[in-house]
Design a protein around this motif. Structure first.
Motif, PDB file in Angstrom:
ATOM      1  N   GLN A 160     -11.551  -4.942  -5.357  1.00  0.00           N
ATOM      2  CA  GLN A 160     -10.524  -4.804  -5.534  1.00  0.00           C
ATOM      3  C   GLN A 160      -9.469  -3.492  -5.450  1.00  0.00           C
ATOM      4  N   PRO A 161      -7.746  -3.634  -5.172  1.00  0.00           N
ATOM      5  CA  PRO A 161      -7.378  -2.497  -4.983  1.00  0.00           C
ATOM      6  C   PRO A 161      -7.465  -1.432  -6.021  1.00  0.00           C
ATOM      7  N   VAL A 162      -7.726   0.011  -6.256  1.00  0.00           N
ATOM      8  CA  VAL A 162      -7.436   1.094  -7.621  1.00  0.00           C
ATOM      9  C   VAL A 162      -6.594   1.897  -6.904  1.00  0.00           C
ATOM     10  N   ASN A 163      -6.006   2.339  -5.923  1.00  0.00           N
ATOM     11  CA  ASN A 163      -4.942   3.311  -6.109  1.00  0.00           C
ATOM     12  C   ASN A 163      -3.962   2.996  -4.749  1.00  0.00           C
ATOM     13  N   ILE A 164      -2.583   3.321  -4.596  1.00  0.00           N
ATOM     14  CA  ILE A 164      -2.466   3.651  -3.420  1.00  0.00           C
ATOM     15  C   ILE A 164      -1.975   5.557  -3.308  1.00  0.00           C
ATOM     16  N   GLN A 165      -1.927   6.208  -1.829  1.00  0.00           N
ATOM     17  CA  GLN A 165      -1.625   7.490  -1.765  1.00  0.00           C
ATOM     18  C   GLN A 165      -0.591   7.129  -0.957  1.00  0.00           C
ATOM     19  N   TYR A 166       0.585   7.773  -0.701  1.00  0.00           N
ATOM     20  CA  TYR A 166       1.039   7.854   0.817  1.00  0.00           C
ATOM     21  C   TYR A 166       0.997   9.215   1.157  1.00  0.00           C
ATOM     22  N   THR A 167       0.942   8.326   2.668  1.00  0.00           N
ATOM     23  CA  THR A 167       0.723   9.285   3.352  1.00  0.00           C
ATOM     24  C   THR A 167       2.001   9.072   4.861  1.00  0.00           C
ATOM     25  N   SER A 168       2.560  10.502   5.420  1.00  0.00           N
ATOM     26  CA  SER A 168       3.662  10.706   5.575  1.00  0.00           C
ATOM     27  C   SER A 168       3.596   9.881   7.011  1.00  0.00           C
ATOM     28  N   GLY A 169       4.311   9.283   7.182  1.00  0.00           N
ATOM     29  CA  GLY A 169       4.734   7.524   8.222  1.00  0.00           C
ATOM     30  C   GLY A 169       5.352   8.551   9.607  1.00  0.00           C
ATOM     31  N   THR A 170       4.023   7.820  10.923  1.00  0.00           N
ATOM     32  CA  THR A 170       4.620   8.933  12.009  1.00  0.00           C
ATOM     33  C   THR A 170       5.683   7.641  12.684  1.00  0.00           C
ATOM     34  N   THR A 171       6.444   7.096  11.678  1.00  0.00           N
ATOM     35  CA  THR A 171       7.182   5.724  12.540  1.00  0.00           C
ATOM     36  C   THR A 171       8.822   6.189  11.178  1.00  0.00           C
ATOM     37  N   GLY A 172       8.943   7.456  10.602  1.00  0.00           N
ATOM     38  CA  GLY A 172       9.741   7.851   9.898  1.00  0.00           C
ATOM     39  C   GLY A 172       9.970   7.793   8.367  1.00  0.00           C
ATOM     40  N   PHE A 173       8.971   6.560   7.477  1.00  0.00           N
ATOM     41  CA  PHE A 173       8.340   6.310   6.159  1.00  0.00           C
ATOM     42  C   PHE A 173       7.479   6.843   6.352  1.00  0.00           C
ATOM     43  N   PRO A 174       6.914   7.156   4.716  1.00  0.00           N
ATOM     44  CA  PRO A 174       5.401   6.984   4.194  1.00  0.00           C
ATOM     45  C   PRO A 174       5.185   5.430   4.274  1.00  0.00           C
ATOM     46  N   LYS A 175       3.972   5.701   4.668  1.00  0.00           N
ATOM     47  CA  LYS A 175       2.998   4.514   4.407  1.00  0.00           C
ATOM     48  C   LYS A 175       1.612   4.351   3.201  1.00  0.00           C
ATOM     49  N   GLY A 176       1.688   2.885   2.477  1.00  0.00           N
ATOM     50  CA  GLY A 176       0.692   3.421   1.468  1.00  0.00           C
ATOM     51  C   GLY A 176      -0.831   2.845   1.267  1.00  0.00           C
TER      52      GLY A 176
END
Length: 545
Positions: free
Chosen positions: A188-204
């Motif tokens: 099961q998912p337990v964590n979302i971490q945002y990583t700066s996106g190459t297409t402009g917006f961070p991805k979780g």
């Protein structure tokens, strides 16, 4: 089957993966080392044994139940390093609540994006940190949340004070927590971490119990951590470096976690190592340089140190020599990875020579595979440059609510495409040769030019902008913004810096600006960022002479 001449490597199968949730692993350690010291938070003057920490975690998990948190709910945490951060991390994991890490340096627009994109229902936040007034930013946004919890002792009325949670938790039977915890499974998912996106917006990047618990465990195994070890963690907890390699690495080995301060301070970190008789220390190269060069370093007895991890950027050989000899970290290791791989996929060993520790990022971690491919997807020969890919337990579940981004990152065979260019030698050591797109690593923080460029496009005077990175002695790289204004519009450097201040994180703010009428281009009209780098480096060199 491995082909000796191909850039493919399968990590050791000797170490078995943990088939348990984070809550189960925590409870096992707390029972095994009940009276051992679990957590030392020096700036809050708090100490917990494993028994005390377990009691605190469970009480707050029950408080979260009292508030109505359900399995799969998203709980944002927006705070610097503190005891409450760890308590939230473990308490939410015990309930199947997905913790959403929010960078303490984020400003209002970044916070707004992350809360909305993740669908956060709850937010735990500090009152303030450095120049950020968290309460004011949350109040200005008026986010659509089910509840707000503040770590401040007297927050505004719409926030529940953290201090009230103990009483809330006391009203919930322990059986209710045990029942919820027993209903969870490792994938099961337990964590979302945002990583700066190459297409402009961070991805979780969405990570499971299995992903991050095992990655923390394997990192700790490589370091040889035991219940006798004491690890100083000055890196931020909102990064995988702090919460996975630090917290979960310690939790899976009964190792004491030591937070020297809410943010990195070289003097307080040195003091923590000496006074707590630490055996391990984490940091990015800039942190180690700041500690080595601190004028008061000689005052501290650091000989208790033996190991640690340096990650986030390439380590110069002279810095590595000084870390080994002056900080007594003879077993210091280099780790490589990315948020999407929980994070570590390659790591040097305690007995690797200094050359390996500064020219490579080590070998494939246990229970993982790595390969290097060409543009057609074929595995290249050893020594040939290609794109580094990773497969195994550590690869994320996907990007939150972003199936297209997930498909671009993870192929049908389960390989995570890192976007990094690398080579693999005959012994399986990997050397990073280049990076995805034009990513800048400033002081251990990943900065994607595209995200910054889209941000500057929102300024009314800016017609076009190009962001590049140039070498910097202190931070590894610094950010330069080349800007072209709309006709009849203009802004100076001070105005742009002021405009950035309340809108984006400080580490994304350009150090240098260059105002131009046009950008260097090829005959086909493509921007030549390499030429812009050359020009910026030369001009800054001339200014400094």
């Amino acid at each position: 089957m491995e082909q000796p001449n191909q850039s493919y490597c399968r990590g050791s199968q000797d170490k078995t993966l943990l088939a348990m949730t984070i809550g189960q692993a925590f409870d096992r350690t707390a029972a095994q080392y009940a009276e051992g010291e679990a957590l030392v938070v020096r700036h809050q003057q708090r100490r917990y044994t494993w028994r005390q920490l377990a009691e605190t975690v469970d009480l707050h998990a029950r408080a979260f139940l009292a508030l109505g948190m359900q399995t799969g709910d998203r709980l944002g945490i927006w705070a610097p390093n503190c005891a409450e951060w760890l308590i939230c991390q473990v308490a939410s994991a015990k309930l199947g609540v997905i913790l959403v890490n929010i960078n303490p340096a984020y400003r209002r627009s970044e916070l707004d994006y992350v809360l909305k994109q993740s669908g956060c229902q709850w937010l735990v936040c500090a009152g303030s940190f450095k120049t950020s007034d968290y309460h004011a930013m949350v109040q200005a946004l008026k986010p659509d949340l089910r509840g707000l919890i503040s770590l401040d002792s007297s927050p505004p009325p719409e926030f529940v004070p953290w201090s009230q949670l103990s009483a809330l938790g006391a009203g919930v039977p322990a059986e209710q927590l045990h029942s919820r915890q027993a209903s969870l499974h490792v994938d099961q998912p337990v964590n979302i971490q945002y990583t700066s996106g190459t297409t402009g917006f961070p991805k979780g990047a969405t990570l499971s119990h299995h992903n991050i618990l095992n990655n923390g465990y394997m990192v700790g195994e490589s370091l040889g951590l035991t219940a006798q070890d004491r690890l100083v963690i000055p890196v931020p907890l909102y990064h995988c470096f702090g919460m996975v390699m630090g917290n979960l690495g310690c939790i899976t080995h009964g190792t004491t976690m030591i937070y020297p301060n809410d943010g990195f301070d070289p003097l307080l970190t040195l003091s923590a190592v000496a006074e707590e008789k630490a055996t391990g220390l984490y940091g990015v190269p800039t942190m180690f340089i700041a500690m080595l060069d601190h004028p008061r370093r000689a005052e501290f007895q650091l000989s208790s140190l033996r190991t640690g991890i340096m990650a986030g950027a390439t380590c110069p050989i002279e810095v590595m020599r000084r870390v080994i000899h002056e900080l007594h970290m003879g077993e210091v290791q280099i780790a490589y990875g990315m948020t999407e791989t929980s994070p570590v996929s390659l790591q040097t060993g305690a007995d690797d020579d200094i050359e390996r520790r500064v020219t490579t990022v080590g070998r494939t971690q246990p229970q993982l595979e790595t390969k290097i491919i060409d543009d057609a997807g074929n595995t290249v020969a050893r020594g040939v440059i290609g794109e580094l890919c990773t497969r195994g337990y550590s690869v994320m579940l996907g990007y939150w609510n972003n199936p297209e981004g997930t498909r671009e990152a993870i192929d049908d065979a389960g390989w995570m495409h890192t976007g990094d260019l690398a080579t693999m030698d005959e012994q399986g050591y990997v050397c990073i040769a280049g990076r995805n797109k034009d990513m800048i690593i400033r002081g251990g923080e990943n900065v994607y030019p595209r995200e910054l460029e889209e941000f500057f496009f929102t300024h009314p005077a800016v017609a076009d902008v190009q962001i590049i990175g140039i070498p910097d002695e202190r931070y590894g790289e610094e950010i330069v913004a080349w800007i072209r204004f709309h006709p009849g519009h203009v802004a100076n450097e001070l105005e742009l810096l002021s405009w950035c201040k309340d809108r984006i994180a400080h580490f994304k703010t350009p150090r240098h600006f260059k105002f131009v009428d046009e950008f260097p281009m090829t005959v086909t009209g493509k921007i030549q960022k390499f030429r812009m780098r050359e020009i910026s480096i030369e001009e800054l060199r001339e200014q400094s002479t």
